[in-house]
Enzyme design. Sequence first.
Site, PDB file in Angstrom:
ATOM      1  N   LYS A   1      72.442  42.200  -1.490  1.00  0.00           N
ATOM      2  CA  LYS A   1      72.302  42.954  -0.238  1.00  0.00           C
ATOM      3  C   LYS A   1      73.485  43.891  -0.009  1.00  0.00           C
ATOM      4  O   LYS A   1      73.314  45.060   0.366  1.00  0.00           O
ATOM      5  CB  LYS A   1      72.171  41.963   0.919  1.00  0.00           C
TER       6      LYS A   1
ATOM      7  N   VAL B   1      75.832  31.749   8.146  1.00  0.00           N
ATOM      8  CA  VAL B   1      77.151  32.146   8.641  1.00  0.00           C
ATOM      9  C   VAL B   1      77.398  31.615  10.045  1.00  0.00           C
ATOM     10  O   VAL B   1      78.463  31.061  10.344  1.00  0.00           O
ATOM     11  CB  VAL B   1      77.293  33.681   8.613  1.00  0.00           C
TER      12      VAL B   1
ATOM     13  N   LEU C   1      82.598  33.433   2.999  1.00  0.00           N
ATOM     14  CA  LEU C   1      82.243  32.044   2.704  1.00  0.00           C
ATOM     15  C   LEU C   1      81.402  31.975   1.438  1.00  0.00           C
ATOM     16  O   LEU C   1      80.398  32.676   1.312  1.00  0.00           O
ATOM     17  CB  LEU C   1      81.461  31.439   3.869  1.00  0.00           C
TER      18      LEU C   1
ATOM     19  N   CYS D   1      74.462  37.496  -0.442  1.00  0.00           N
ATOM     20  CA  CYS D   1      75.475  38.530  -0.206  1.00  0.00           C
ATOM     21  C   CYS D   1      75.488  39.646  -1.247  1.00  0.00           C
ATOM     22  O   CYS D   1      75.299  40.810  -0.902  1.00  0.00           O
ATOM     23  CB  CYS D   1      76.866  37.880  -0.140  1.00  0.00           C
TER      24      CYS D   1
END
Length: 439
Positions: free
Chosen positions: A266, A11, A153, A263
């Site tokens: 988690k 990120v 993203l 992502c």
Amino acid sequence: MKIAMIGTGYVGLVSGVCFSDFGHEVVCVDKDPRKIEMLERGEVPIYEPGLDVLMHKNVEAGRLSFTLDLANAIDGAEAVFIAVGTPTRRGDGHADLTYVMAAAEEIAKAAKDYVVVVTKSTVPVGTNRKVKAVISAANPALEFDVASNPEFLREGAAIDDFMKPDRVVVGVESDRAAQVMSDIYRPLYLRDFPIVTTDLESAEMIKYAANAFLATKITFINEIAALCEKVGADVKSVSKGMGMDGRIGNKFLHAGPGYGGSCFPKDTKALARIGQEHAAPISIVETVIKVNEDVKRRMIDKLADLCDGGFNGKTVAVLGVTFKPNTDDMRDAPSLTIVPALVGGGASVRVVDPQGRREGEHLLPGVAWEDDPYVAAEGADLLVILTEWNEFRALDLSRLAGSMAQAKLADLRNIYAAEDARTAGFTAYESIGRVGLAG
């Protein structure tokens, strides 16, 4: 504007490079000397299509630099972004905020003038207020604001997502902070991309709710796929029919071996934990987490059936081990469940992945790595397509079938069709949620 980006992981690096391409002066900070040395040599430590070119362009233009020195990086910066890792905390499923809070304290001690501290990392609701408290305690005289600016993203398409976003979410508490954030994203405002400005808690919640909903869509269609196999329906047709409904949409309705990545696993766990802590359980999300693990295990059973009930003594070629194509990320990838089961069951496993070997060599011990799918398939008893890289979408199926000891194909991404496999000479073909070819 001058911007400091703390953290050069996925990120932080993508965001820093893209902000510099907006015309801002960006300094990316990291504590890892090896990573900073790589970046200063022009090497990108992650695989993301187009990132190396954009990074080199902005370094050459003098807008982008890398350093270990946080104090120097934030000197004169109007905004400091925290983009450090928030891994799942062992034992309770919550996001580990150790790195976020450490970064906040370091910023407080180094900052001299007004600054907006922006949390880019995915954090539980209430974290930005804790960041504010940490900064105030470490430097009571500092004038600052906090802002929440979650990222959306997609790995493999991150630059396009940053430059042409569905929306930008900004959580702020003051007009001054809102103006700084508006200035940062001015190039997107000018092109009429939607900017959602809200309070801190709503911005934090938007990120978790969005990812949990997408994970739910994936898991739903995977459960529908299992039912399709029982009743003789075709999940691709079902997905198409569902997706044409504007209320549902066609994205994230592709059946497969379960979701993974940095992502969804988690963030679903963290959201479930947040719900539990506030006595408002998110039962749907808790079920999604369980079902996703069940889906991965169901894939193992599917492969075992193709191997006459067991893997011992079999040779299996696996195409793709990253959690999705166009990334080198293997975090919570289905391969980390499926491949060890093959190896543990006594199979000789050969793996091909365009970008997965760097991480995979440590995460998947006991496998042989090949560069060529045709070499990997030679003499194999089973060929498994586990990640839908473009390189695997136009394979010569006849050549593969002809070189295998047993021409059996497990297409866990529904790239091909049973008729294609039969025509090519495969004696058995299994996919997800569709009628197969019995061998």
